[in-house]
Write a protein that holds these residues in place. Structure first.
Motif: not given
Length: 197
Positions: A73-91
């Motif tokens: 679960l931890c890896a899943y939540l961190i990966k989700s955090t990374k993905n959404l953070s990347l979207r912010y960076i891309e924007r």
């Protein structure tokens, strides 16, 4: 009364699928701080990171009956955090002020962040570099990056010294850096390796 703090992640996920709000609260309390801290490292924005974490947990609750998690679960939540953070960076990657803040740690300030960087391409190259790591080194690197475990936590988990963990992670970063050398600028490579290690 059940003590949810003593339950494993798998048990909490089982209860979550049964719409147990206490299980959901325990998952939130267990991981929100780690997720927010990770997102802040990437986005440099506490406000945006708070929104990112909130969005992930809203999605977790809304998808509670259908969610399928491979790994922890931890890896899943961190990966989700990374993905959404990347979207912010891309924007925001073309926002001068944002780039300057994100690149603060780079010693040579004269090097510019590439204007047309493709984060997805770079991350793909990084993943290829990770795949080339020796098995033990790769395991340590993934525990650090995906599970967000500290050197001490990895040391205890794998029954090795903290110094060994530190050296292995340092060596893995060098190998990954070499793997993407020439494809992207030194500044961008250093930036992404720093924030996604």
């Amino acid at each position: 009364m059940v003590s949810f703090s003593n339950l494993s992640d798998d048990e909490l996920l089982f209860l979550l699928k049964k719409e147990d709000k206490f299980a959901f609260s325990e998952i939130y309390n267990r991981y929100w701080e780690k997720m927010a801290s990770y997102s802040i490292r990437l986005t440099k924005s506490e406000e945006e990171s708070a929104d990112i974490v909130q969005e992930i947990f809203i999605s977790l609750w809304n998808r509670r009956n259908e969610i399928s998690i491979k790994g922890t679960l931890c890896a899943y939540l961190i990966k989700s955090t990374k993905n959404l953070s990347l979207r912010y960076i891309e924007r925001n990657v073309h926002n001068t002020h944002f780039v300057e803040e994100l690149a603060d740690f780079i010693a040579d300030k004269s090097q510019d962040i590439e204007q047309n960087i493709s984060l997805k391409d770079l991350l793909l190259e990084i993943d290829k570099g990770i795949a080339k790591l020796p098995k033990k080194m790769r395991e340590i690197y993934i525990l650090s990056r995906d599970e967000q475990l500290s050197y001490r936590e990895i040391s205890k988990k794998l029954n090795i010294s903290e110094l060994t963990v530190k050296k292995q992670i340092s060596n893995s970063l060098k190998i990954i850096s070499e793997a993407i050398k020439g494809r992207f600028s030194i500044a961008v490579s250093a930036l992404l390796l720093y924030f996604f290690r």
